[in-house]
Design an enzyme around this catalytic site. Structure first.
Site, short mmCIF file in Angstrom:
data_model
loop_
_atom_site.label_atom_id
_atom_site.label_comp_id
_atom_site.label_asym_id
_atom_site.label_seq_id
_atom_site.Cartn_x
_atom_site.Cartn_y
_atom_site.Cartn_z
N ASP A 161 0.53 -1.67 0.10
CA ASP A 161 -0.16 0.40 -0.50
C ASP A 161 0.83 1.52 -0.14
O ASP A 161 0.26 2.49 -0.56
CB ASP A 161 -1.12 -0.31 0.89
CG ASP A 161 -1.84 1.51 1.21
OD1 ASP A 161 -2.19 1.47 0.10
OD2 ASP A 161 -1.60 2.16 2.03
N SER A 183 -6.39 0.29 -0.52
CA SER A 183 -6.14 0.81 0.00
C SER A 183 -5.81 1.27 1.91
O SER A 183 -5.30 0.44 2.67
CB SER A 183 -5.19 2.04 -0.32
OG SER A 183 -4.65 3.02 0.38
N LYS A 187 -4.60 -2.35 4.90
CA LYS A 187 -3.27 -1.53 6.14
C LYS A 187 -4.89 -2.30 7.63
O LYS A 187 -4.05 -2.20 8.44
CB LYS A 187 -3.90 -0.65 6.14
CG LYS A 187 -2.30 0.47 5.38
CD LYS A 187 -2.59 2.14 5.29
CE LYS A 187 -3.59 2.99 4.65
NZ LYS A 187 -3.23 3.43 3.68
N1 URA Z 1 -6.68 6.30 2.66
C1 URA Z 1 -6.19 5.77 1.85
O1 URA Z 1 -5.64 5.42 3.45
N2 URA Z 1 -5.51 5.03 0.96
C2 URA Z 1 -6.72 5.35 -0.31
O2 URA Z 1 -6.33 5.00 -1.86
C3 URA Z 1 -7.05 7.05 0.24
C4 URA Z 1 -7.56 7.64 1.28
#
Ligand code: URA
Length: 434
Positions: A161, A183, A187
């Site tokens: 990411d 994304s 995480k």
């Molecule tokens: N926040 C994130 O962590 N990823 C994105 O793609 C957009 C906002």
């Protein structure tokens, strides 16, 4: 497998199979698929989209690109919250200690602010000594000891990411629902959680300004997260004006402490409790949202939530006395009141220009590598629906220097407020729940 064939297929509107997506993500990290091919693929995805199966495969591959933290040695269902970001959006620092005090372990990996929106890590770093850069052993230890831990993304968590976000940022490919879903979830799911509460913002100060877009993102994240075996609840909430009355870093920490003391603004308290209640239900410590709400309020009135905040600050190297003495937080040298041009009712206090003003003062960063000033920001005295007299302060700008940045910040503030004859209907903060 050849990346060029997969890019061409996606460019023509075809779909990618899960093993192909896994290969592409592994190739990103091994170097077999170079950045220039990934950026072409990202642009093809932005235009052509991805279906649920592709998005799930991308999320899972990105999540497994690093360590998926095992927290099974810590009893209880581990629950986190993620917000898509806004101005004055500081609920994490309130709901995490509340949920922990009510018996739900909260392993929270947060981000920094960018542009007009703030970030949890920057706010935490305004507490003298607070360390957000714990390694995974420290992360587990603080969670076990305090029931809550608040850190930044480590190099072990979802490294794909980090690489992809940098490419997207530089190639105008951020605004894609499948890419945002993968994304955010990659995480969060790598943190070792069992459930996740999402706060998807909509309105002037939000990443997704239009309600339809916010709803589509919330639906996508719920579908993919649930598909990967996690319990997910999403609230769609308004971000037309700042949440609470403080915008900045130290001022936002102070406002959170006040809410945990049972003081603080109603909108901030109510949204924090609504999100924390969802966490308590997902965490299995309350059977209903009503029961959860009562537990949350009790943790404030009996001081246990504030005590959790004090403990986690100390465990992460910060000065725990800030909780009892807010003057230990950084303070600005220059206060500038912004008077109302007329008598009336505040009809707008737009989040985006107020967030931009805070950034210009130094509370946020225009580029990821910029430093910040923890003491500066904006303190709102009036919000939408409030009556105001001519010349009465609408807000106070907290600065550390005179000059062009302060002048531009004041111009942003002037464009943010509108005062009319009223009356004004203030819509509910929570628009929907998925
Ligand atoms: N926040 C994130 O962590 N990823 C994105 O793609 C957009 C906002």
């Amino acid at each position: 497998m050849r990346a060029v064939d997969l890019i061409r297929r996606k460019r023509e509107g075809g779909r990618l199979e899960p093993p192909e997506i896994r290969w592409l993500v592994q190739g990103l990290l091994s170097g077999e698929v170079p950045d220039y091919q990934w950026t072409a693929l990202l642009m093809a995805v932005l235009w052509r989209g991805m279906d649920a199966e592709e998005t799930e495969a991308l999320t899972a591959s990105m999540m497994r690109s690093g360590e998926v933290v095992d927290l099974s040695m810590i009893p209880g269902r581990k629950i986190d919250k993620h917000s898509t970001g806004g101005v004055g959006d500081k609920t994490s620092l309130i709901l995490a200690p509340i949920a922990a005090a009510c018996g739900v372990p909260v392993p929270m990996v947060s981000g920094r602010g960018l542009g007009h929106t703030g970030g949890t890590l920057d706010k935490l770093e305004s507490i003298p000594g607070f360390r957000i850069d714990l390694d995974l052993a420290g992360y587990r230890r603080v969670l076990a000891d305090c029931g809550v831990v608040l850190i930044g993304q480590t190099s072990e968590i979802a490294p794909a990411d980090k690489r992809l976000y940098a490419l997207r940022d530089a190639t105008a490919t951020v605004e894609s629902i499948p890419l945002i879903t993968a994304s955010i979830l990659s995480k969060k799911l790598a943190e070792g959680i069992d459930g996740l509460v999402l706060d998807v913002k909509t309105g002037d100060g939000a990443f997704m300004e239009r309600l339809d877009d916010a709803r589509a993102l919330a639906e996508s994240m719920c579908r993919i997260g649930r598909g990967l075996g996690k319990e997910i609840v999403a609230l769609i909430t308004r971000m037309d004006q700042p949440l609470g009355r403080a915008v900045g870093n130290a001022v936002e920490v102070a406002e959170c402490v006040r809410v945990l003391r049972g003081e603080g603004p109603d909108d901030l308290r109510d949204l924090s409790i609504a999100l924390a209640s969802e966490m308590l239900v997902l965490g299995g410590v309350a059977a209903s949202r009503e029961e959860a709400r009562e537990l949350c309020f009790r943790s404030i009135s009996n001081g246990l939530a504030l005590d959790r905040f004090r403990r986690v600050i100390e465990a992460q190297g910060g000065d725990p006395r800030v909780v009892d003495d807010l003057t230990l937080l950084p303070v600005p040298t220059l206060l500038r009141d912004v008077p109302s041009p007329r008598k009336g009712v505040v009809t707008a206090a737009r989040a985006r220009p107020i967030g931009r003003a805070a950034m210009l003062l130094g509370a946020g960063r225009a580029r990821a590598e910029d430093g910040i000033d923890h003491a500066v920001g904006v303190l709102l005295h009036k919000k939408v629906g409030d009556r105001v007299a001519e010349g009465e302060p609408l807000c106070t700008v907290l600065a550390n220097a005179e000059g062009p940045a302060l002048d531009r910040a004041l111009a942003e503030i002037a464009s943010a407020f509108e005062v009319g004859d009223g009356p004004v209907v203030v819509p509910d903060l929570i628009v929907d729940r998925l």
